[in-house]
Design a protein around this motif. Structure first.
Motif, PDB file in Angstrom:
ATOM      1  N   MET A   1      18.589 -55.209   1.357  1.00 40.11           N
ATOM      2  CA  MET A   1      17.512 -54.341   1.803  1.00 40.11           C
ATOM      3  C   MET A   1      16.685 -53.911   0.594  1.00 40.11           C
ATOM      4  SD  MET A   1      17.776 -53.866   5.133  1.00 40.11           S
ATOM      5  CE  MET A   1      18.972 -54.431   6.306  1.00 40.11           C
ATOM      6  N   THR A   2      15.453 -53.566   0.868  1.00 39.62           N
ATOM      7  CA  THR A   2      14.561 -53.142  -0.211  1.00 39.62           C
ATOM      8  C   THR A   2      14.824 -51.678  -0.570  1.00 39.62           C
ATOM      9  OG1 THR A   2      12.840 -52.442   1.327  1.00 39.62           O
ATOM     10  CG2 THR A   2      12.757 -54.748   0.548  1.00 39.62           C
ATOM     11  N   ASP A 106      23.263 -52.786   3.032  1.00 40.05           N
ATOM     12  CA  ASP A 106      23.459 -54.074   2.355  1.00 40.05           C
ATOM     13  C   ASP A 106      24.475 -54.950   3.081  1.00 40.05           C
ATOM     14  OD1 ASP A 106      21.529 -53.731   0.456  1.00 40.05           O
ATOM     15  OD2 ASP A 106      22.898 -53.437  -1.229  1.00 40.05           O
ATOM     16  N   MET A 107      25.386 -54.349   3.822  1.00 43.32           N
ATOM     17  CA  MET A 107      26.321 -55.138   4.634  1.00 43.32           C
ATOM     18  C   MET A 107      25.592 -55.797   5.805  1.00 43.32           C
ATOM     19  SD  MET A 107      29.676 -52.629   4.462  1.00 43.32           S
ATOM     20  CE  MET A 107      30.167 -52.992   6.107  1.00 43.32           C
ATOM     21  N   ALA A 108      24.401 -55.306   6.118  1.00 46.87           N
ATOM     22  CA  ALA A 108      23.599 -55.885   7.198  1.00 46.87           C
ATOM     23  C   ALA A 108      22.728 -57.045   6.700  1.00 46.87           C
ATOM     24  CB  ALA A 108      22.724 -54.813   7.836  1.00 46.87           C
ATOM     25  N   THR A 109      22.905 -57.439   5.438  1.00 43.31           N
ATOM     26  CA  THR A 109      22.170 -58.593   4.909  1.00 43.31           C
ATOM     27  C   THR A 109      23.092 -59.803   4.854  1.00 43.31           C
ATOM     28  OG1 THR A 109      22.692 -58.134   2.593  1.00 43.31           O
ATOM     29  CG2 THR A 109      20.702 -57.091   3.492  1.00 43.31           C
ATOM     30  N   LYS A 110      22.495 -60.961   4.804  1.00 42.66           N
ATOM     31  CA  LYS A 110      23.269 -62.206   4.787  1.00 42.66           C
ATOM     32  C   LYS A 110      24.190 -62.294   3.567  1.00 42.66           C
ATOM     33  CE  LYS A 110      19.943 -64.789   7.515  1.00 42.66           C
ATOM     34  NZ  LYS A 110      20.584 -64.562   8.771  1.00 42.66           N
ATOM     35  N   ASN A 111      23.783 -61.704   2.435  1.00 44.02           N
ATOM     36  CA  ASN A 111      24.602 -61.753   1.215  1.00 44.02           C
ATOM     37  C   ASN A 111      25.783 -60.796   1.254  1.00 44.02           C
ATOM     38  OD1 ASN A 111      23.004 -63.742   0.088  1.00 44.02           O
ATOM     39  ND2 ASN A 111      21.672 -62.267  -0.943  1.00 44.02           N
ATOM     40  N   GLY A 112      25.714 -59.731   2.051  1.00 45.41           N
ATOM     41  CA  GLY A 112      26.813 -58.773   2.142  1.00 45.41           C
ATOM     42  C   GLY A 112      27.120 -58.126   0.804  1.00 45.41           C
ATOM     43  N   ILE A 113      28.287 -57.484   0.712  1.00 48.01           N
ATOM     44  CA  ILE A 113      28.727 -56.812  -0.513  1.00 48.01           C
ATOM     45  C   ILE A 113      30.208 -57.089  -0.754  1.00 48.01           C
ATOM     46  CG2 ILE A 113      26.993 -54.976  -0.318  1.00 48.01           C
ATOM     47  CD1 ILE A 113      29.231 -53.100   0.663  1.00 48.01           C
ATOM     48  N   PRO A 126      28.510 -58.040  11.597  1.00 49.30           N
ATOM     49  CA  PRO A 126      28.433 -59.236  12.446  1.00 49.30           C
ATOM     50  C   PRO A 126      27.004 -59.754  12.639  1.00 49.30           C
ATOM     51  CG  PRO A 126      29.798 -57.552  13.471  1.00 49.30           C
ATOM     52  CD  PRO A 126      29.181 -56.934  12.263  1.00 49.30           C
ATOM     53  N   ILE A 127      26.033 -58.852  12.650  1.00 47.10           N
ATOM     54  CA  ILE A 127      24.630 -59.247  12.766  1.00 47.10           C
ATOM     55  C   ILE A 127      23.963 -58.929  11.440  1.00 47.10           C
ATOM     56  CG2 ILE A 127      22.451 -58.820  13.965  1.00 47.10           C
ATOM     57  CD1 ILE A 127      24.129 -58.039  16.419  1.00 47.10           C
ATOM     58  N   THR A 128      23.346 -59.946  10.829  1.00 47.31           N
ATOM     59  CA  THR A 128      22.726 -59.755   9.517  1.00 47.31           C
ATOM     60  C   THR A 128      21.269 -60.201   9.545  1.00 47.31           C
ATOM     61  OG1 THR A 128      23.393 -61.947   8.736  1.00 47.31           O
ATOM     62  CG2 THR A 128      24.915 -60.115   8.306  1.00 47.31           C
ATOM     63  N   THR A 129      20.560 -59.829   8.505  1.00 46.49           N
ATOM     64  CA  THR A 129      19.163 -60.213   8.343  1.00 46.49           C
ATOM     65  C   THR A 129      18.899 -60.510   6.875  1.00 46.49           C
ATOM     66  OG1 THR A 129      16.886 -59.589   8.880  1.00 46.49           O
ATOM     67  CG2 THR A 129      18.313 -57.845   8.010  1.00 46.49           C
ATOM     68  N   LYS A 130      17.712 -60.974   6.602  1.00 43.54           N
ATOM     69  CA  LYS A 130      17.297 -61.263   5.235  1.00 43.54           C
ATOM     70  C   LYS A 130      16.552 -60.067   4.667  1.00 43.54           C
ATOM     71  CE  LYS A 130      15.089 -64.954   3.266  1.00 43.54           C
ATOM     72  NZ  LYS A 130      14.144 -66.042   3.298  1.00 43.54           N
ATOM     73  N   THR A 131      16.758 -59.772   3.398  1.00 45.32           N
ATOM     74  CA  THR A 131      16.032 -58.699   2.737  1.00 45.32           C
ATOM     75  C   THR A 131      14.536 -58.987   2.810  1.00 45.32           C
ATOM     76  OG1 THR A 131      17.874 -58.260   1.253  1.00 45.32           O
ATOM     77  CG2 THR A 131      15.707 -57.498   0.538  1.00 45.32           C
ATOM     78  N   GLY A 132      13.766 -57.980   3.217  1.00 43.40           N
ATOM     79  CA  GLY A 132      12.320 -58.127   3.307  1.00 43.40           C
ATOM     80  C   GLY A 132      11.822 -58.765   4.592  1.00 43.40           C
ATOM     81  N   GLU A 136      14.121 -56.199   8.897  1.00 39.89           N
ATOM     82  CA  GLU A 136      14.248 -55.047   7.995  1.00 39.89           C
ATOM     83  C   GLU A 136      13.131 -54.044   8.242  1.00 39.89           C
ATOM     84  OE1 GLU A 136      14.455 -53.544   3.376  1.00 39.89           O
ATOM     85  OE2 GLU A 136      14.642 -55.689   3.739  1.00 39.89           O
ATOM     86  N   THR A 137      11.936 -54.517   8.554  1.00 38.52           N
ATOM     87  CA  THR A 137      10.824 -53.616   8.870  1.00 38.52           C
ATOM     88  C   THR A 137      11.150 -52.774  10.098  1.00 38.52           C
ATOM     89  OG1 THR A 137       9.253 -55.190   7.929  1.00 38.52           O
ATOM     90  CG2 THR A 137       8.349 -53.506   9.395  1.00 38.52           C
ATOM     91  N   ILE A 138      11.800 -53.372  11.071  1.00 36.52           N
ATOM     92  CA  ILE A 138      12.217 -52.635  12.272  1.00 36.52           C
ATOM     93  C   ILE A 138      13.290 -51.608  11.909  1.00 36.52           C
ATOM     94  CG2 ILE A 138      13.371 -52.863  14.515  1.00 36.52           C
ATOM     95  CD1 ILE A 138      11.935 -55.643  14.714  1.00 36.52           C
ATOM     96  N   VAL A 139      14.246 -52.010  11.074  1.00 38.02           N
ATOM     97  CA  VAL A 139      15.294 -51.083  10.614  1.00 38.02           C
ATOM     98  C   VAL A 139      14.657 -49.917   9.858  1.00 38.02           C
ATOM     99  CG1 VAL A 139      17.269 -50.826   9.048  1.00 38.02           C
ATOM    100  CG2 VAL A 139      17.127 -52.817  10.563  1.00 38.02           C
ATOM    101  N   PHE A 140      13.715 -50.216   8.966  1.00 36.92           N
ATOM    102  CA  PHE A 140      13.003 -49.191   8.212  1.00 36.92           C
ATOM    103  C   PHE A 140      12.309 -48.212   9.171  1.00 36.92           C
ATOM    104  CE2 PHE A 140       9.108 -47.547   6.338  1.00 36.92           C
ATOM    105  CZ  PHE A 140       9.562 -46.993   5.158  1.00 36.92           C
ATOM    106  N   SER A 141      11.630 -48.742  10.173  1.00 41.14           N
ATOM    107  CA  SER A 141      10.919 -47.902  11.145  1.00 41.14           C
ATOM    108  C   SER A 141      11.879 -47.019  11.925  1.00 41.14           C
ATOM    109  CB  SER A 141      10.111 -48.777  12.107  1.00 41.14           C
ATOM    110  OG  SER A 141       9.155 -49.526  11.397  1.00 41.14           O
TER     111      SER A 141
END
Length: 159
Positions: A1-2, A106-113, A126-132, A136-141
């Motif tokens: 995430m950004t 960050d656990m919600a990104t494909k790279n995880g931690i 279980p559900i991930t996204t790409k940073t940026g 992520e824009t929806i999560v930010f909102s």
């Protein structure tokens, strides 16, 4: 995430936590932002890494990105340090809540931690996204809306 998503995540989490405690929401909010940015001290291009470039380079050289500073070990160490030296419980709580929000995002990104560092297991939701990404824009909102809601709840007695 950004960095911006981490900031709004730290705000939402710290204000939500303030709802269930007697901590000052202003202190929680500020400390939550610090905690939400702190784990990325391992990345020289992050908001905190650009402010403290020598420390970011050192931490990155020693551990890499999303390892030690994104682990339960780091969280427990920070809790021990803050409990020993920070006289204000709200600051400690805010920083720790902000850190946890960072980990979850960050656990919600494909790279995880590497949550269990030094074990090299990558942890992701279980559900991930790409940073940026648009997701992520929806999560930010959504986090922004939650921040307004919890902010209103926390500060309505001031209004």
């Amino acid at each position: 995430m950004t960095g911006n998503t981490h900031i709004v995540g730290g705000i939402a989490a710290s204000l939500a936590y303030a709802q269930f405690t007697n901590h000052d929401p202003i202190i929680m909010l500020a400390a939550g932002v610090v905690g939400a940015l702190l784990p990325d001290i391992c990345h020289t291009g992050s908001k905190i890494g650009r402010k403290l470039p020598l420390l970011a380079k050192l931490v990155n050289k020693l551990f890499g990105h999303r390892t030690f500073t994104h682990s339960l070990l780091f969280l427990v160490m920070m809790a021990a340090i803050l409990n020993a030296f920070m006289p204000f419980e709200a600051v400690t709580a805010g920083i720790l809540v902000g850190m946890v929000s960072h980990y979850l995002l960050d656990m919600a990104t494909k790279n995880g931690i590497k949550l269990l560092f030094p074990i090299k297991l990558t942890v992701r939701l279980p559900i991930t996204t790409k940073t940026g990404s648009k997701v992520e824009t929806i999560v930010f909102s959504a986090l922004t809306l939650l921040s307004f809601y919890f902010g209103y709840e926390a500060f309505r007695f001031y209004l």
